[in-house]
Write a protein that holds these residues in place. Structure first.
Motif, PDB file in Angstrom:
ATOM      1  N   ILE A  37       1.463 -30.102  21.099  1.00  0.00           N
ATOM      2  CA  ILE A  37       1.345 -28.708  20.665  1.00  0.00           C
ATOM      3  C   ILE A  37       0.960 -27.826  21.852  1.00  0.00           C
ATOM      4  CG2 ILE A  37      -0.078 -27.113  19.310  1.00  0.00           C
ATOM      5  CD1 ILE A  37      -0.179 -29.314  17.149  1.00  0.00           C
ATOM      6  N   GLY A  38       0.017 -28.308  22.670  1.00  0.00           N
ATOM      7  CA  GLY A  38      -0.373 -27.556  23.867  1.00  0.00           C
ATOM      8  C   GLY A  38       0.787 -27.313  24.801  1.00  0.00           C
ATOM      9  N   LEU A  39       1.662 -28.318  24.952  1.00  0.00           N
ATOM     10  CA  LEU A  39       2.857 -28.157  25.790  1.00  0.00           C
ATOM     11  C   LEU A  39       3.707 -26.990  25.302  1.00  0.00           C
ATOM     12  CD1 LEU A  39       4.065 -31.868  26.227  1.00  0.00           C
ATOM     13  CD2 LEU A  39       3.147 -30.393  28.019  1.00  0.00           C
ATOM     14  N   GLY A  40       3.873 -26.894  23.977  1.00  0.00           N
ATOM     15  CA  GLY A  40       4.728 -25.849  23.423  1.00  0.00           C
ATOM     16  C   GLY A  40       4.080 -24.481  23.404  1.00  0.00           C
ATOM     17  N   LEU A  41       2.763 -24.420  23.181  1.00  0.00           N
ATOM     18  CA  LEU A  41       2.101 -23.125  23.032  1.00  0.00           C
ATOM     19  C   LEU A  41       1.786 -22.457  24.368  1.00  0.00           C
ATOM     20  CD1 LEU A  41      -0.354 -23.608  20.040  1.00  0.00           C
ATOM     21  CD2 LEU A  41       2.075 -23.059  20.068  1.00  0.00           C
ATOM     22  N   ALA A  42       1.718 -23.219  25.445  1.00  0.00           N
ATOM     23  CA  ALA A  42       1.420 -22.614  26.748  1.00  0.00           C
ATOM     24  C   ALA A  42       2.418 -21.525  27.084  1.00  0.00           C
ATOM     25  CB  ALA A  42       1.415 -23.689  27.835  1.00  0.00           C
ATOM     26  N   SER A  43       3.694 -21.749  26.793  1.00  0.00           N
ATOM     27  CA  SER A  43       4.723 -20.765  27.111  1.00  0.00           C
ATOM     28  C   SER A  43       4.546 -19.495  26.303  1.00  0.00           C
ATOM     29  CB  SER A  43       6.112 -21.358  26.847  1.00  0.00           C
ATOM     30  OG  SER A  43       6.221 -21.803  25.502  1.00  0.00           O
ATOM     31  N   LEU A  44       4.084 -19.619  25.047  1.00  0.00           N
ATOM     32  CA  LEU A  44       3.885 -18.438  24.206  1.00  0.00           C
ATOM     33  C   LEU A  44       2.761 -17.563  24.727  1.00  0.00           C
ATOM     34  CD1 LEU A  44       4.268 -19.819  20.568  1.00  0.00           C
ATOM     35  CD2 LEU A  44       5.795 -18.241  21.752  1.00  0.00           C
ATOM     36  N   ASN A  45       1.797 -18.158  25.408  1.00  0.00           N
ATOM     37  CA  ASN A  45       0.652 -17.405  25.920  1.00  0.00           C
ATOM     38  C   ASN A  45       0.787 -17.001  27.386  1.00  0.00           C
ATOM     39  OD1 ASN A  45      -1.703 -17.506  23.765  1.00  0.00           O
ATOM     40  ND2 ASN A  45      -0.650 -19.452  23.676  1.00  0.00           N
TER      41      ASN A  45
ATOM     42  N   TYR B 232       7.378 -11.863  17.168  1.00  0.00           N
ATOM     43  CA  TYR B 232       6.727 -12.906  17.969  1.00  0.00           C
ATOM     44  C   TYR B 232       5.224 -12.645  18.072  1.00  0.00           C
ATOM     45  CZ  TYR B 232       4.346 -13.744  22.359  1.00  0.00           C
ATOM     46  OH  TYR B 232       3.370 -13.987  23.289  1.00  0.00           O
ATOM     47  N   ALA B 233       4.859 -11.390  18.365  1.00  0.00           N
ATOM     48  CA  ALA B 233       3.452 -11.055  18.579  1.00  0.00           C
ATOM     49  C   ALA B 233       2.616 -11.281  17.323  1.00  0.00           C
ATOM     50  CB  ALA B 233       3.335  -9.597  19.038  1.00  0.00           C
ATOM     51  N   ILE B 234       3.121 -10.847  16.185  1.00  0.00           N
ATOM     52  CA  ILE B 234       2.372 -10.996  14.935  1.00  0.00           C
ATOM     53  C   ILE B 234       2.261 -12.463  14.535  1.00  0.00           C
ATOM     54  CG2 ILE B 234       2.371 -10.486  12.467  1.00  0.00           C
ATOM     55  CD1 ILE B 234       1.559  -8.121  14.193  1.00  0.00           C
ATOM     56  N   PHE B 235       3.381 -13.178  14.570  1.00  0.00           N
ATOM     57  CA  PHE B 235       3.360 -14.596  14.177  1.00  0.00           C
ATOM     58  C   PHE B 235       2.416 -15.404  15.071  1.00  0.00           C
ATOM     59  CE2 PHE B 235       7.874 -13.820  12.534  1.00  0.00           C
ATOM     60  CZ  PHE B 235       7.435 -13.673  11.221  1.00  0.00           C
ATOM     61  N   THR B 236       2.477 -15.164  16.385  1.00  0.00           N
ATOM     62  CA  THR B 236       1.610 -15.892  17.319  1.00  0.00           C
ATOM     63  C   THR B 236       0.152 -15.537  17.093  1.00  0.00           C
ATOM     64  OG1 THR B 236       3.384 -15.874  18.970  1.00  0.00           O
ATOM     65  CG2 THR B 236       1.186 -16.410  19.753  1.00  0.00           C
ATOM     66  N   GLY B 237      -0.119 -14.242  16.906  1.00  0.00           N
ATOM     67  CA  GLY B 237      -1.494 -13.799  16.690  1.00  0.00           C
ATOM     68  C   GLY B 237      -2.120 -14.390  15.445  1.00  0.00           C
ATOM     69  N   LEU B 238      -1.342 -14.483  14.363  1.00  0.00           N
ATOM     70  CA  LEU B 238      -1.874 -15.010  13.108  1.00  0.00           C
ATOM     71  C   LEU B 238      -2.285 -16.475  13.221  1.00  0.00           C
ATOM     72  CD1 LEU B 238       0.579 -13.420  10.503  1.00  0.00           C
ATOM     73  CD2 LEU B 238      -1.811 -12.791  10.928  1.00  0.00           C
ATOM     74  N   ALA B 239      -1.734 -17.173  14.215  1.00  0.00           N
ATOM     75  CA  ALA B 239      -2.008 -18.615  14.337  1.00  0.00           C
ATOM     76  C   ALA B 239      -2.961 -18.965  15.470  1.00  0.00           C
ATOM     77  CB  ALA B 239      -0.678 -19.360  14.528  1.00  0.00           C
ATOM     78  N   VAL B 240      -3.561 -17.964  16.126  1.00  0.00           N
ATOM     79  CA  VAL B 240      -4.425 -18.281  17.274  1.00  0.00           C
ATOM     80  C   VAL B 240      -5.638 -19.114  16.887  1.00  0.00           C
ATOM     81  CG1 VAL B 240      -3.741 -16.269  18.649  1.00  0.00           C
ATOM     82  CG2 VAL B 240      -5.670 -16.085  17.061  1.00  0.00           C
TER      83      VAL B 240
END
Length: 447
Positions: A262-270, A351-359
């Motif tokens: 999961i960390g591998l995938g989320l690093a790019s989003l942040n 993208y911003a809303i979906f990512t923010g809701l899951a932080v």
């Protein structure tokens, strides 16, 4: 562990208003010094890569080196807080991060940028990673600590709302060409942010503190109620396994591998979102998307704890996984569209809303999951291992994304990240369900 002796007769308990002033100062720390030191750094990626002709993969190693350095030094900083004056430690961290931005401003080679990134991340650990919890834990040793921590860390999301567009506007002023191919004509933005971080940080340092000797932060009634509540809770809750027992559980390793992926995938989003969106939108619009992420993160941080409390680990993390899948799908859609297309802004906000809701999945998630899944017997040890799994994946994820992008395209890179997120959450959620089943079996057997 913090020691809080019972109040002596005649002592005055510090007012809640003053304690929440400390919470506000922690929130302000997150909103500006932390925001400058960590959150806005990805916005500089594309301008720096274009200006000095670095590859995306090579430059984004700055986040890997910074994360590793901060993780390594964090325990030592934590021990230092026990031995030295907190205010001096706080100021030291502020100065280190400000100096890092000055170094950014004078850098022209990759090793120089790496050194600045490492210095900046270590500095932020003094006043944010270790500093904020240190302050909150001292002022709220019992009742209200969770709420105070939640409010304090919401500062980062609040800072996102206004700092993202401010950063993009400042960068566009000192850039030539469009967002996709433009380069910096001056390194002045780094010096501006160094000044902002230093000035605001020193102002906060004038007021933020831990309780003085002789000050009482909890009443005798609160201490008595807390002890009674803790005893009742300990008698009824699952006490958990030792770390040695956990290490022998295959579910633990499946869980850890899932969180690492999961960390591998989320690093790019942040870390890589700005470098990508800069190729599709004007800088000011990318800044607005950053603000939307701040709004989403504010909601996500507040609601995340509620989701964990009501639905537990498996369902809450499954929800987070769905949000991240939707966020990456937004990025894949944008990757097919030309620069300036109207749909880019709409999908970018999605993208911003979906990512923010899951932080909450990686902010409050590790602390909750460590106790929920493995019990309270060695909660601190398990938190360290759970957090380490994610940190390793996150540290590798950003340069990996850049390497894939440099050799293929953004579309392929985002698609690979999507696969990581799907596989990672499937492993983590399935392991969590099996671990909870183990707990039920033990409880039913009277253990």
């Amino acid at each position: 562990m913090l020691h809080h002796p019972e109040p002596r007769s005649g002592e005055v308990v510090v007012s809640k208003k003053y304690k929440y002033l400390m919470v506000f100062l922690c929130m302000l720390t997150q909103a500006i010094p932390y925001e400058v030191a960590q959150t806005i750094q990805p916005l500089f990626v594309h301008p720096i890569v274009n200006t000095f002709h670095f590859t995306l993969a090579s430059y984004t190693l700055i986040f890997t080196f910074g994360a590793v350095a901060a993780s390594f030094t964090s325990p030592f900083i934590g021990k230092g807080l026990e031995k030295f004056n907190f205010k001096l430690m706080y100021i030291g961290g502020i100065v280190l991060s400000a100096l890092a931005y000055v170094l950014f401003g004078f850098s022209t080679r990759l090793p120089e940028f790496y050194a600045a990134g490492i210095l900046c991340m270590i500095g932020s650990t003094f006043y944010s990673g270790q500093g904020v919890p240190w302050v909150i834990n001292h002022w709220f040793p019992f009742e209200g600590r969770g709420a105070a921590l939640g409010i304090a860390f919401c500062g980062g999301s609040i800072g996102n709302i206004f700092m993202q567009p401010v950063t993009q506007a400042l960068l566009s002023r000192y850039m030539t060409g469009n967002a996709k191919t433009g380069h910096l004509i001056s390194m002045a933005p780094f010096f501006y942010f160094a000044g902002l971080l230093l000035v605001v940080g020193l102002i906060i340092a004038c007021f933020i503190r831990t309780p003085k000797k002789g000050e009482t932060v909890v009443s005798a009634a609160e201490i008595k109620a807390s002890k009674a509540s803790a005893a009742k809770k300990k008698a009824s809750e699952f006490q958990g396994w030792t770390s040695k027992e956990v290490f022998r559980m295959k579910e633990f390793w499946i869980f850890s591998i899932g969180f690492l992926i999961i960390g591998l995938g989320l690093a790019s989003l942040n870390e890589d979102y700005a470098a990508f969106l800069d190729t599709k939108l004007a800088l000011t619009k990318v800044g607005l998307i950053g603000s939307m992420f701040g709004v989403g993160g504010l909601i996500g941080n507040i609601t995340g704890g509620m989701l964990f409390d009501k639905f537990g680990t498996a369902k809450s993390m499954a929800y987070a996984g769905v949000m991240y899948v939707l966020a990456i799908l937004m990025m894949i859609i944008i990757s097919f569209l030309p620069f300036g297309n109207r749909m880019n802004m709409i999908a970018g906000c999605g993208y911003a809303i979906f990512t923010g809701l899951a932080v909450f999945s990686y902010m409050s998630g590790p602390a909750f999951m460590a106790k929920d899944l493995f019990g309270a017997k060695e909660q601190g040890v398990m938190l360290g291992y759970v957090g380490l799994a994610y940190a390793i994946g996150f540290a590798v994820g950003a340069p990996l994304f850049g390497m894939i992008r440099d050799n293929t395209s953004f579309t392929v890179a985002w698609s690979v990240m999507l696969v990581f997120v799907v596989i990672g959450f499937l492993l983590l959620v399935s392991a969590a369900i099996r671990i909870k089943h183990r707990q039920k079996v033990l409880i039913n057997n009277g253990h």
